[in-house]
Motif scaffolding. Structure first.
Motif, short mmCIF file in Angstrom:
data_model
loop_
_atom_site.label_atom_id
_atom_site.label_comp_id
_atom_site.label_asym_id
_atom_site.label_seq_id
_atom_site.Cartn_x
_atom_site.Cartn_y
_atom_site.Cartn_z
N ILE A 22 0.83 -1.20 0.00
CA ILE A 22 0.00 0.00 0.00
C ILE A 22 0.87 1.25 0.00
O ILE A 22 0.61 2.22 -0.73
CB ILE A 22 -0.95 0.01 1.21
N ARG A 23 1.93 1.26 0.78
CA ARG A 23 2.84 2.41 0.82
C ARG A 23 3.56 2.55 -0.52
O ARG A 23 3.69 3.65 -1.06
CB ARG A 23 3.86 2.25 1.95
N ARG A 24 4.06 1.43 -1.04
CA ARG A 24 4.87 1.47 -2.26
C ARG A 24 4.08 1.96 -3.47
O ARG A 24 4.64 2.60 -4.37
CB ARG A 24 5.46 0.08 -2.52
N LEU A 25 2.80 1.67 -3.50
CA LEU A 25 1.99 2.05 -4.65
C LEU A 25 1.52 3.50 -4.60
O LEU A 25 0.86 3.95 -5.53
CB LEU A 25 0.78 1.12 -4.78
N GLY A 26 1.86 4.23 -3.53
CA GLY A 26 1.61 5.67 -3.56
C GLY A 26 0.62 6.22 -2.56
O GLY A 26 0.17 7.36 -2.71
N ALA A 27 0.25 5.45 -1.52
CA ALA A 27 -0.62 6.00 -0.49
C ALA A 27 0.04 7.21 0.14
O ALA A 27 1.26 7.25 0.34
CB ALA A 27 -0.93 4.95 0.57
N ARG A 28 -0.75 8.24 0.46
CA ARG A 28 -0.22 9.46 1.08
C ARG A 28 -0.02 9.24 2.57
O ARG A 28 -0.92 8.75 3.26
CB ARG A 28 -1.18 10.63 0.86
N VAL A 29 1.16 9.60 3.07
CA VAL A 29 1.48 9.44 4.50
C VAL A 29 1.47 10.81 5.17
O VAL A 29 2.17 11.72 4.73
CB VAL A 29 2.84 8.75 4.69
N LEU A 30 0.66 10.94 6.23
CA LEU A 30 0.58 12.18 6.98
C LEU A 30 1.08 11.95 8.40
O LEU A 30 0.72 10.96 9.04
CB LEU A 30 -0.87 12.68 7.05
N PRO A 31 1.93 12.84 8.92
CA PRO A 31 2.35 12.72 10.33
C PRO A 31 1.14 12.87 11.25
O PRO A 31 0.25 13.69 11.00
CB PRO A 31 3.34 13.88 10.50
N MET A 32 1.12 12.07 12.29
CA MET A 32 0.01 12.10 13.23
C MET A 32 0.59 12.11 14.65
O MET A 32 0.47 11.14 15.41
CB MET A 32 -0.89 10.89 13.00
N PRO A 33 1.24 13.22 15.05
CA PRO A 33 1.99 13.23 16.31
C PRO A 33 1.11 13.20 17.55
O PRO A 33 1.58 12.81 18.63
CB PRO A 33 2.79 14.53 16.24
N THR A 34 -0.14 13.61 17.47
CA THR A 34 -0.98 13.69 18.67
C THR A 34 -1.91 12.50 18.83
O THR A 34 -2.71 12.47 19.77
CB THR A 34 -1.84 14.98 18.62
N GLY A 35 -1.85 11.54 17.94
CA GLY A 35 -2.69 10.36 18.08
C GLY A 35 -3.94 10.39 17.24
O GLY A 35 -4.58 9.36 17.01
N THR A 36 -4.35 11.58 16.78
CA THR A 36 -5.57 11.71 15.97
C THR A 36 -5.36 12.82 14.96
O THR A 36 -4.71 13.83 15.24
CB THR A 36 -6.79 12.06 16.85
N VAL A 37 -5.92 12.63 13.77
CA VAL A 37 -5.89 13.68 12.77
C VAL A 37 -7.20 13.64 12.00
O VAL A 37 -7.75 12.57 11.72
CB VAL A 37 -4.69 13.51 11.81
N LYS A 38 -7.74 14.82 11.70
CA LYS A 38 -8.99 14.94 10.94
C LYS A 38 -8.67 15.50 9.57
O LYS A 38 -7.95 16.50 9.45
CB LYS A 38 -9.99 15.84 11.67
#
Length: 418
Positions: A144-160
């Motif tokens: 999934i990562r290799r095919l281009g899924a976008r990775v977002l940092p989530m330092p606080t445990g939750t992201v909207k």
């Protein structure tokens, strides 16, 4: 009438009267041409001799593979636990192994974590830069990562993240006509930490010494275990407080199709085309479309031939593409589902709509007394002279548009099925 000179007599006369002057002229011309070259050679030999007498060997800079620093932290943790010590002992072991820079950075990161009161589930927080290295290393292996899924940092445990649930519309208007409002229908995609715990048994012989080879073994074993479980979760887990929801369960019901029961070249083309049509009909941007399939399905497509005996897809598959889109193969796509528990699935997704929320930190721990399941039975690490190392990653997966993935179910394709 004077007697004419013979040719040989003329040559003899020239030699006697002008030979010496011509020879001197040629010698001087050659000296002028060769003098700079001779000086260059002398200068070069002088520098070479001086260097051989006084030179020091220049330092050899070796580019370290990504993830090896993380693996060394993991091995140091295990070695410290084997000696009955904790994080401070692991840092001291790194110093003994000559990894002073890594030890100082880990000590600094540990102080910051303690000051911030970060919970580490009883483990030790690896410095962020080394955690990110192993995540990058994982990216090249997890489908999934290799095919281009976008990775977002989530330092606080939750992201909207804004989630597009309906497309915007546009209008042509006549003169003096009020514009019609055009707004996309949006919702919120909320990602929250799910813990991926990876446990790897390591021979204590690999923990007693500083060894780059041992670092590679620990890194590869750890990343491979993470890859297998992550692929399975990101593709097919149902989603809960403990695990992410995979693409199979993010997909809109309208985008879940069944393969044609009769396996043939034409039906294969038709079924693949229906998946693509589902995404196009939903106006998915198709920024980064990719296929995901099981190894069995790939081998079927590789060996599929037409009535003339020519391979249908093989030339393109060898280039890593199917219908012009990249594809990934993973055992995370099962072959034991559907009718008869022997069917598989094929996914087509716009990977630009697939979001991975990532903590970007890894927590490591180890125990020489723990037990683990080897797939058949429970093994005691102590009796096998092993130490169990544990790495905890925290992430989640979501889809910004539930029609950005289409799934073909009841796939019975395998080599020889046509």
């Amino acid at each position: 009438m004077p007697k004419l000179m013979e040719r040989t007599e003329l040559i003899t006369l020239i030699k006697e009267t002008a030979g010496a002057q011509v020879a001197e002229f040629v010698r001087e011309a050659m000296q002028r041409e060769l003098a700079p070259l001779a000086q260059q050679q002398t200068d070069f030999m002088g520098r070479l001799l001086t260097g051989l007498q006084s030179r020091e060997s220049p330092p050899v800079v070796i580019a370290e593979d990504k993830g090896l620093s993380f693996a060394r932290c993991l091995r140091a943790t295990a070695a410290s636990k084997m000696a009955g010590n904790g994080a401070a002992g692991a840092i001291e072991i790194l110093r003994q192994w000559g990894s002073h820079d890594l030890a100082e950075k880990w000590a600094e990161a540990r102080q910051k974590a303690l000051a911030a009161g970060d919970a580490t589930a009883g483990g030790f927080l690896v410095p962020p830069q080394y955690s990110q290295e192993v995540i990058e290393f994982l990216r090249a292996r997890a489908v999934i990562r290799r095919l281009g899924a976008r990775v977002l940092p989530m330092p606080t445990g939750t992201v909207k993240i804004p989630k597009l649930s309906g497309g915007a519309t546009a209008y042509y208007l006549g003169e003096n006509t009020n514009a019609t409002t055009s707004q996309p229908t949006t919702a919120q995609l909320t990602l929250s930490f799910k813990k991926l715990i990876t446990m790897v048994p390591v021979s204590n012989d690999l923990l007693r010494y500083s060894s780059p080879g041992a670092d590679s073994i620990v890194r590869d074993d750890t990343v491979n275990a993470m890859r297998v479980r992550e692929d399975s979760a990101f593709i097919r887990d149902t989603g809960s407080d403990q695990a992410p929801k995979g693409l199979r369960h993010w997909a809109h019901a309208d985008n879940i199709l069944e393969a044609t029961a009769t396996v043939s070249v034409q039906n294969t083309f038709t079924d693949l085309g229906l998946l693509l049509q589902k995404l196009l009909d939903a106006n998915i941007p198709m920024i980064s479309p990719a296929w995901i399939m099981a190894p069995r399905t790939e081998q079927f497509l590789m060996t599929l031939i037409n009535s003339q005996g020519n391979p249908v897809f093989r030339p393109e598959l060898i280039m890593g593409r199917l219908w012009g889109f990249p594809y990934g193969v993973t055992t995370g796509v099962p072959t034991n589902v559907g009718t008869g528990s022997n069917k598989s699935e094929i996914y087509l997704a716009d990977m630009a709509q697939v979001i991975i929320g990532e903590a970007m930190n890894l927590i490591v721990d180890a125990s020489p007394d723990a037990a683990y399941h080897d797939g058949t039975t429970v093994q005691a690490a102590y009796s096998l002279d092993q130490t169990i190392v544990r790495a905890i990653a925290e992430h989640d997966l979501g889809l910004r548009h539930d029609k950005a993935v289409a799934v073909l179910t009841q796939v019975s394709w395998k080599p020889g099925s046509v």
